[in-house]
Design a protein around this motif. Structure first.
Motif: not given
Length: 453
Positions: A431-446
């Protein structure tokens, strides 16, 4: 004649109600559980929803979001839910409380989780209390203006966020008692919960966080900071603190880790259990109480009766008199002082809405369905999505979580994430990845090697 007249009136009333209920039932009379079902839907136990403190808008049967698969699923009603009604107890009389009736009102029979083999889904499952004071952001980048069709189909911008005094008249209790905690009050008693809810003041402002004066574009920028080990050595502290507001949850240790996680806390989200365990388990890291930043807002997730018992002790400035926290003083966990107007309690409708529309796990179809709920971090992230215009997320679980320690403050031995049955971490990762890929959130991924500095 004076003695006979009341008897005649009573008989006529009984006959009227008998005929009315009979006409509601298709086919022949089959038993008490069908009577219960019809009566609960006919209005005898339910008052008009317009009488509630906030408006309750009927469910719109739009597709619910399943971000993990990218597919949509229609809300359905389980046909086997009535099979459990022969287990429920008889009606209990509830006091008038804070509704305006002059006669006693009857609560519905208590429902028990053990009587359902999977999540029971009612025809009002997707009905949620709405807030009349909907936020209308001017920010051009606001999440409410997202072009993602799945997100727009699922999100309810004016969902009621807060539970407070005036919400639990008996009709609302009857509705919410169909859902297990923390999504409702299944198995609980009206008096026990309402006595605590009656202590929660209504927020002066519906919006949790105002638009800052220095936000010239009208955009509220927020950071949501989890406790994941991905932040250890990240050097994201200054970036996190540069946001207008910073959300943290649970064991929000900052002392000694400022370079990686910052030290600013605007909103602290927790359960009574999470705060209690963090204070006792993280003392060696300097976490002796909830954060005490100036102007901080405290948000409690009411996951069980222990949270309502906690609320009573907190607002009455007493020790808890019963339950798992008996003998403890909740106020001491906030540094000995708290302002009621800065303390918020999430509404069960908001929590159920997040589960139903964004994090509906396959666990809900198993016999341990009642154990599942999204993590505190998940609820915090979605609270930020309903509060802020731009949301950047740090320290949340990612697909490569095995590379990092469980917590960023694990500086000694590397620990691993334990996938407990009460959460669906794989679903949250997706879900976090999906929200990130959709531009809804910016998820910190190291991406860099942890050994590099």
């Amino acid at each position: 004649m004076r003695k006979v007249l009341p008897l005649i009136v009573s008989l006529l009333c009984c006959a009227f109600f008998y005929v009315l209920i009979w006409n509601k039932i298709q086919g022949t009379w089959t038993g008490p559980k069908e009577l219960y079902y019809v009566a609960s839907k006919s209005g005898f136990f339910w008052r008009d929803r317009n009488e509630t403190t906030e408006n309750v808008t009927p469910a719109i049967r739009t597709p619910s979001l399943n971000l993990s698969s990218g597919k949509t699923t229609k809300s359905t009603v389980k046909e086997d839910v009535l099979d459990s009604f022969h287990h429920v107890k008889s009606h209990q009389e509830a006091p008038l409380g804070n509704h305006n009736l002059t006669t006693s009102v009857t609560t519905l029979p208590v429902l028990y989780k053990k009587d359902f083999k999977k999540l029971p889904e009612w025809d009002f499952e997707d009905v949620y209390t709405r807030n009349n004071e909907e936020r209308h952001p001017v920010c051009s980048k606001s999440l409410q203006k997202s072009k993602d069709k799945e997100f727009q189909a699922a999100i309810i911008p004016n969902i009621q966020l807060w539970l407070h005094k005036g919400h639990l008249n008996v009709s609302e209790w009857n509705r919410l008692s169909h859902f297990n905690n923390p999504f409702g009050f299944m198995e609980y008693k009206y008096n026990d919960v309402n006595s605590s809810v009656g202590l929660i003041p209504k927020p002066k402002f519906t919006q949790l966080l105002p638009v800052p004066e220095n936000a010239h574009d009208g955009c509220v920028r927020c950071a949501v900071v989890g406790t994941g080990g991905i932040l250890n050595g990240s050097r994201k502290g200054k970036e996190i603190d540069s946001h207008h507001y910073v959300f943290r949850m649970n064991g929000a240790v900052t002392k000694g880790f400022e370079e990686d996680v910052g030290n600013k806390t605007s909103v602290y989200v927790h359960t009574s259990y999470a705060l209690h365990q963090s204070v006792y388990g993280l003392k060696t890291y300097g976490f002796s109480s909830a954060p005490k930043d100036e102007g901080i807002k405290y948000v409690l997730i009411p996951e069980g009766m222990r949270d309502f018992e906690w609320i009573q002790g907190l607002f009455q400035k007493n020790i808890v008199k019963k339950g798992v926290f008996k003998g403890f003083s909740p106020l001491s966990f906030y540094g000995g002082r708290i302002e009621k107007e800065r303390f918020y309690v999430l509404h069960p409708d908001f929590l159920r809405y997040i589960r139903n529309r964004f994090l509906s796990s396959k666990s809900l179809n198993e016999d341990y369905w009642h154990l599942y709920r999204p993590t505190n971090g998940a609820f915090t992230l979605f609270l930020a999505l309903h509060t802020c215009d731009i949301v950047n997320v740090y320290g949340f679980i990612t697909a490569d979580h095995h590379k990092y320690s469980n917590y960023y403050f694990d500086t000694g031995v590397k620990t691993s994430v334990v996938f407990f049955i009460n959460h669906d971490y794989n679903l949250e990762i997706q879900t976090w990845k999906k929200l990130h890929d959709s531009g809804i959130i910016n998820l910190y991924q190291r991406k860099e090697n942890l050994k590099e500095t």
